[in-house]
Scaffold this motif. Structure first.
Motif, mmCIF file in Angstrom:
data_model
loop_
_atom_site.group_PDB
_atom_site.id
_atom_site.type_symbol
_atom_site.label_atom_id
_atom_site.label_comp_id
_atom_site.label_asym_id
_atom_site.label_seq_id
_atom_site.Cartn_x
_atom_site.Cartn_y
_atom_site.Cartn_z
ATOM 1 N N LEU A 39 -37.391 71.423 -20.904
ATOM 2 C CA LEU A 39 -38.229 72.599 -21.172
ATOM 3 C C LEU A 39 -38.457 72.773 -22.670
ATOM 4 O O LEU A 39 -39.548 73.121 -23.100
ATOM 5 C CB LEU A 39 -37.590 73.863 -20.597
ATOM 6 N N PHE A 40 -37.452 72.520 -23.477
ATOM 7 C CA PHE A 40 -37.582 72.656 -24.919
ATOM 8 C C PHE A 40 -38.486 71.572 -25.498
ATOM 9 O O PHE A 40 -39.272 71.817 -26.393
ATOM 10 C CB PHE A 40 -36.193 72.593 -25.576
ATOM 11 N N GLN A 41 -38.379 70.371 -24.961
ATOM 12 C CA GLN A 41 -39.101 69.235 -25.540
ATOM 13 C C GLN A 41 -40.553 69.144 -25.096
ATOM 14 O O GLN A 41 -41.373 68.585 -25.806
ATOM 15 C CB GLN A 41 -38.387 67.930 -25.189
ATOM 16 N N PHE A 42 -40.901 69.658 -23.946
ATOM 17 C CA PHE A 42 -42.246 69.505 -23.389
ATOM 18 C C PHE A 42 -43.083 70.733 -23.725
ATOM 19 O O PHE A 42 -42.828 71.825 -23.236
ATOM 20 C CB PHE A 42 -42.167 69.297 -21.878
ATOM 21 N N THR A 43 -44.097 70.549 -24.568
ATOM 22 C CA THR A 43 -44.924 71.657 -25.046
ATOM 23 C C THR A 43 -46.318 71.611 -24.426
ATOM 24 O O THR A 43 -46.724 70.578 -23.872
ATOM 25 C CB THR A 43 -45.062 71.584 -26.572
ATOM 26 N N PRO A 44 -47.080 72.701 -24.551
ATOM 27 C CA PRO A 44 -48.466 72.672 -24.078
ATOM 28 C C PRO A 44 -49.290 71.558 -24.741
ATOM 29 O O PRO A 44 -50.099 70.906 -24.080
ATOM 30 C CB PRO A 44 -48.994 74.060 -24.457
ATOM 31 N N ALA A 45 -49.066 71.327 -26.026
ATOM 32 C CA ALA A 45 -49.787 70.240 -26.708
ATOM 33 C C ALA A 45 -49.430 68.893 -26.101
ATOM 34 O O ALA A 45 -50.291 68.025 -25.926
ATOM 35 C CB ALA A 45 -49.473 70.246 -28.202
ATOM 36 N N PHE A 81 -50.962 76.883 -19.030
ATOM 37 C CA PHE A 81 -49.922 76.243 -19.833
ATOM 38 C C PHE A 81 -50.513 75.626 -21.092
ATOM 39 O O PHE A 81 -50.005 75.846 -22.197
ATOM 40 C CB PHE A 81 -49.179 75.184 -19.008
ATOM 41 N N GLU A 82 -51.595 74.873 -20.950
ATOM 42 C CA GLU A 82 -52.211 74.237 -22.111
ATOM 43 C C GLU A 82 -52.803 75.257 -23.082
ATOM 44 O O GLU A 82 -52.950 74.970 -24.267
ATOM 45 C CB GLU A 82 -53.251 73.206 -21.680
ATOM 46 N N ALA A 83 -53.121 76.455 -22.596
ATOM 47 C CA ALA A 83 -53.609 77.536 -23.455
ATOM 48 C C ALA A 83 -52.445 78.354 -24.034
ATOM 49 O O ALA A 83 -52.649 79.416 -24.616
ATOM 50 C CB ALA A 83 -54.545 78.450 -22.676
ATOM 51 N N GLU A 84 -51.222 77.859 -23.831
ATOM 52 C CA GLU A 84 -50.000 78.471 -24.358
ATOM 53 C C GLU A 84 -49.731 79.851 -23.770
ATOM 54 O O GLU A 84 -49.167 80.723 -24.414
ATOM 55 C CB GLU A 84 -50.005 78.497 -25.885
ATOM 56 N N GLN A 85 -50.129 80.019 -22.506
ATOM 57 C CA GLN A 85 -49.809 81.234 -21.771
ATOM 58 C C GLN A 85 -48.595 80.955 -20.901
ATOM 59 O O GLN A 85 -48.217 79.806 -20.688
ATOM 60 C CB GLN A 85 -51.001 81.676 -20.937
ATOM 61 N N ASP A 86 -47.994 82.004 -20.377
ATOM 62 C CA ASP A 86 -46.769 81.851 -19.592
ATOM 63 C C ASP A 86 -47.012 81.181 -18.246
ATOM 64 O O ASP A 86 -47.993 81.499 -17.556
ATOM 65 C CB ASP A 86 -46.121 83.216 -19.342
ATOM 66 N N VAL A 87 -46.130 80.271 -17.911
ATOM 67 C CA VAL A 87 -46.029 79.689 -16.570
ATOM 68 C C VAL A 87 -44.542 79.623 -16.238
ATOM 69 O O VAL A 87 -43.694 79.715 -17.123
ATOM 70 C CB VAL A 87 -46.675 78.277 -16.468
ATOM 71 N N ARG A 88 -44.237 79.468 -14.992
ATOM 72 C CA ARG A 88 -42.842 79.380 -14.564
ATOM 73 C C ARG A 88 -42.201 78.104 -15.111
ATOM 74 O O ARG A 88 -42.863 77.078 -15.268
ATOM 75 C CB ARG A 88 -42.757 79.369 -13.046
ATOM 76 N N ASP A 89 -40.888 78.187 -15.348
ATOM 77 C CA ASP A 89 -40.159 77.011 -15.830
ATOM 78 C C ASP A 89 -40.282 75.837 -14.872
ATOM 79 O O ASP A 89 -40.438 74.694 -15.293
ATOM 80 C CB ASP A 89 -38.676 77.336 -16.033
ATOM 81 N N VAL A 90 -40.240 76.110 -13.577
ATOM 82 C CA VAL A 90 -40.324 75.026 -12.598
ATOM 83 C C VAL A 90 -41.688 74.326 -12.685
ATOM 84 O O VAL A 90 -41.792 73.120 -12.472
ATOM 85 C CB VAL A 90 -40.018 75.517 -11.155
ATOM 86 N N THR A 91 -42.723 75.067 -13.042
ATOM 87 C CA THR A 91 -44.049 74.473 -13.215
ATOM 88 C C THR A 91 -44.046 73.541 -14.419
ATOM 89 O O THR A 91 -44.539 72.411 -14.343
ATOM 90 C CB THR A 91 -45.112 75.586 -13.386
ATOM 91 N N ARG A 92 -43.482 73.994 -15.525
ATOM 92 C CA ARG A 92 -43.382 73.144 -16.723
ATOM 93 C C ARG A 92 -42.564 71.897 -16.435
ATOM 94 O O ARG A 92 -42.923 70.797 -16.864
ATOM 95 C CB ARG A 92 -42.744 73.923 -17.867
ATOM 96 N N LEU A 93 -41.447 72.057 -15.729
ATOM 97 C CA LEU A 93 -40.611 70.899 -15.401
ATOM 98 C C LEU A 93 -41.357 69.908 -14.527
ATOM 99 O O LEU A 93 -41.268 68.693 -14.723
ATOM 100 C CB LEU A 93 -39.330 71.345 -14.697
#
Length: 105
Positions: free
Chosen positions: A15-21, A51-63
């Motif tokens: 989660l820390f390493q994976f960014t919207p960019a 997510f790509e617009a740097e808005q909130d998404v759930r952690d499970v979505t990012r993972l």
């Protein structure tokens, strides 16, 4: 118990390493549109766009997004563009098999 603690630690690192960019850069590296990433990951187009617009998404979505790219051999480090791992396979080759996949947006 130790394996559960390790799993949680690895997820926090991802989660820390994976960014919207990273998400947009990884899609470009693979030649995937938002729609293709949605099909490949099971994450909605709207959630990917948020997510790509740097808005909130759930952690499970990012993972799920991070793990889907990792399954293609991509690696992520803060401050750097995604890279291709040498003979690397992600720790979750099929994010849709995760127990918490039902929570994905």
């Amino acid at each position: 118990m130790a394996s559960q603690a390790m799993k949680i630690t690895l997820e926090r690192i991802a989660l820390f390493q994976f960014t919207p960019a990273h998400c947009a850069q990884a899609r470009a590296m693979l030649g995937w549109s938002v729609e293709e990433l949605s099909r490949e990951s099971g994450v909605s187009v709207e959630a990917i766009q948020r997510f790509e617009a740097e808005q909130d998404v759930r952690d499970v979505t990012r993972l799920t997004l991070a793990y889907r790219f990792e399954a293609e051999g991509l690696v992520f480090f803060p401050g750097f563009a995604p890279g291709r791992g040498m003979n690397l396979r992600g720790c979750t080759p099929n994010p849709m098999e995760r127990a918490d996949f039902a929570m994905v947006e």
